[in-house]
Design a protein around this motif. Structure first.
Motif, PDB file in Angstrom:
ATOM      1  N   LEU A 185       0.830  -1.193   0.000  1.00  0.00           N
ATOM      2  CA  LEU A 185       0.000   0.000   0.000  1.00  0.00           C
ATOM      3  C   LEU A 185       0.863   1.242   0.000  1.00  0.00           C
ATOM      4  O   LEU A 185       1.983   1.256   0.518  1.00  0.00           O
ATOM      5  N   GLN A 203      -2.861   5.304   1.500  1.00  0.00           N
ATOM      6  CA  GLN A 203      -3.743   4.170   1.731  1.00  0.00           C
ATOM      7  C   GLN A 203      -3.518   3.573   3.113  1.00  0.00           C
ATOM      8  O   GLN A 203      -4.452   3.140   3.779  1.00  0.00           O
ATOM      9  N   LEU A 245      -8.590   1.515  -2.723  1.00  0.00           N
ATOM     10  CA  LEU A 245      -7.718   0.520  -2.093  1.00  0.00           C
ATOM     11  C   LEU A 245      -7.789  -0.802  -2.839  1.00  0.00           C
ATOM     12  O   LEU A 245      -6.750  -1.431  -3.129  1.00  0.00           O
TER      13      LEU A 245
END
Length: 533
Positions: A12, A16, A427
């Motif tokens: 990530l 995020q 995401l």
């Protein structure tokens, strides 16, 4: 499981990770709040309407036993966990921590041996006061009641006998009020329970010292006058409402004012009269007398008496009080507004025909009778509506502000929900892109490794490939021999570079699952910089 979480977080971006952390922390706090709310005890009322002394004793006992409690209604109500309400209530009542209110006739349950006559009379007075207070406290609106009686000793002479009296102090519940009928009922209750007590000698007060009882209750003339005044006010309100409601529907609310004043005659009279019809004479009896003469001539005499009954009518007319003698009706009209030549509103008076129509309508609505002497007046003017307009404007502003606050609150909720959905979708999309990019890079590395070959243990990269002169099912030794033949054709410098790439490739393979972004970056730099090899 920890390694998998570490690998997921490493894929990530910082934004995020921050969003995921905020969502995780918020979820944890929400779960903790729900757990706290579900786990806290449910409170129920233990005792209500307590005096300060009783509440203090109960609170001290609860604190000594470490029982959680809550004070409500200004400290007069105590709440405890629901599962312990009945246990504590029975125990505290048995221990005498809560008094039962005023003491009544239970005073005489104790041993009165050796008590003087004065103490006996005093206990009787206390018991009677307590019983009356308990009875009054049974009313729904009454929270606390105290009764004080004055019972003079009996005197052998009527002239010197003092009449008993009573005073009642009432503490009403919040927002509760007693009607006049209920106050009269309390007065009658106290007067009926004490021998020789007149209702006029009973005084009822509230906790603020306001007199609730009617001091003129014993005066028949004043009571009659009060009843007559109420009857007059009720009649006037009824007639006013009839005329006002009609004009409000015709002219609009606030454009007319109607007032009716009634003069009533409360004189009572009985009139009797007898009406006799002389033409209706009826014979009811007749008497005839005949007398014979004693003379030589033999003369005789006769007479007759008749009794007649005449038809008569007896009329008895009883006139009750409360008849309307005459009415006085007043009507005020608010002038209407029309748009003037310059565009501004200008008042327009009612015409004579319109005034006459409105007058007829109101007269018919209130039962106007000219022969009775009723009077009527109608007038038109401009009402001062500045205060009403200001209040209406304030109400509109308040309503508009409430609507804006409502829209803002729901808008923020929708925005927060949309932001959460957008973060989740971003995401998931980023995770899919990272997974696809990693697979593409790994496939390119496999192809490059297969094209260059590996000097040590590279037979796995060559399995399944079409190698000239090698059929399927060949042994591992033959594959290793082919690798040696392939590498023997390379120069020493190329072999060294190939060896270094092979080692780097093995390291990258180990980091693909742990740190995919770093591994992908290494593979990119390797492919771009060393494609010529």
């Amino acid at each position: 499981m920890f390694e998998q979480l570490k690998q997921f977080l490493s894929r990530l971006s910082p934004g995020q990770r921050l969003a995921l952390g905020a969502v995780t922390i918020g979820s944890i706090l929400l779960l903790l709040g729900i757990a706290y709310w579900a786990g806290r005890p449910e409170y129920a009322l233990l005792f209500g309407g307590l005096s300060p002394s009783d509440a203090s004793r109960i609170v001290e006992t609860l604190q000594e036993e470490n029982v959680p409690y809550q004070l409500k209604e200004g400290g007069t109500a105590i709440w405890v966990p629901r599962d312990r309400v009945y246990e504590l209530r029975l125990r505290f009542a048995g221990e005498g921590l809560v008094s039962d209110g005023p003491v009544g006739y239970e005073l005489f349950d104790q041993n009165t041996l050796g008590m003087t006559d004065f103490m006996q009379r005093l206990n009787y007075k206390r018991a009677l006061e307590g019983e009356l207070a308990r009875t009054i406290m049974s009313l729904q609106q009454v929270e606390l009641a105290k009764v004080h009686l004055v019972l003079p000793e009996r005197s052998p002479f009527r002239e010197t006998q003092v009449a008993p009296s009573a005073s009642v102090l009432l503490s009403l519940k919040s927002g509760a009020r007693l009607t006049e009928e209920q106050i009269d009922g309390i007065t009658a209750l106290v007067a009926g329970a004490v021998e020789g007590l007149d209702p006029a000698n009973v005084t009822v007060l509230d906790a603020r010292g306001n007199l609730l009882s009617n001091p003129d209750a014993g005066n028949a003339e004043l009571a009659l006058s009060s009843t007559q005044l109420k009857l007059r006010q009720a009649l006037e309100a009824h007639l006013t409402e009839k005329g006002q409601s009609m004009l409000d529907r015709v002219l609009g609310p606030g454009n007319a004012i109607v007032r009716v004043s009634a003069t009533l005659n409360f004189d009572q009279a009985v009139t009797e009269r007898q009406l006799i019809d002389p033409e209706s004479a009826t014979v009811i009896s007749e008497e005839r007398l005949e007398e014979a003469g004693t003379g030589g001539e033999g003369s005789s005499a006769s007479s007759m008496v008749r009794n007649y009954e005449l038809s008569r009518t007896v009329e008895r007319i009883q006139q009750n009080g409360g008849d309307v003698e005459y009415l006085t009706v007043s009507v005020i009209l608010n002038q209407r507004f029309e748009e003037g030549p310059d565009g501004t509103p200008q008042p327009r008076p009612y015409t004579e025909d319109e005034l006459r129509e409105i007058e007829e309508l109101v007269k018919n609505a209130v039962g106007f009778r000219p022969e009775r002497g009723d009077r009527f007046a109608i007038h038109q003017t401009r009402f001062d509506t500045q205060i009403d307009d200001q209040i209406a404007q304030e109400l509109r502003e308040q309503r508009r502000q409430e609507q804006l606050n409502l829209y803002l609150r729901y808008g923020l909720m929708v925005l927060a929900l949309g932001l959460a959905v957008w973060l989740l979708r971003a995401l998931v999309r980023r995770m899919g892109e990272l997974a696809g990019e990693t697979q593409v890079l790994i496939g390119r590395v496999d192809q490059e490794h297969g094209a260059l070959g590996a000097p040590e243990g590279a037979s796995g990269a060559l399995q399944g490939k079409a190698v000239p002169g090698l059929e399927s099912g060949e042994s591992d030794e033959e594959l290793v021999l082919i690798d040696d033949i392939y590498t023997s054709r390379l120069s020493a410098e190329a072999k060294a570079r190939l060896k270094a790439k092979h080692i780097l490739f093995e390291e990258v393979q180990k980091q693909v699952n742990e740190k995919p972004e770093e591994a992908a970056e290494i593979i990119r730099s390797w492919l771009v910089a060393d494609m010529q090899d």
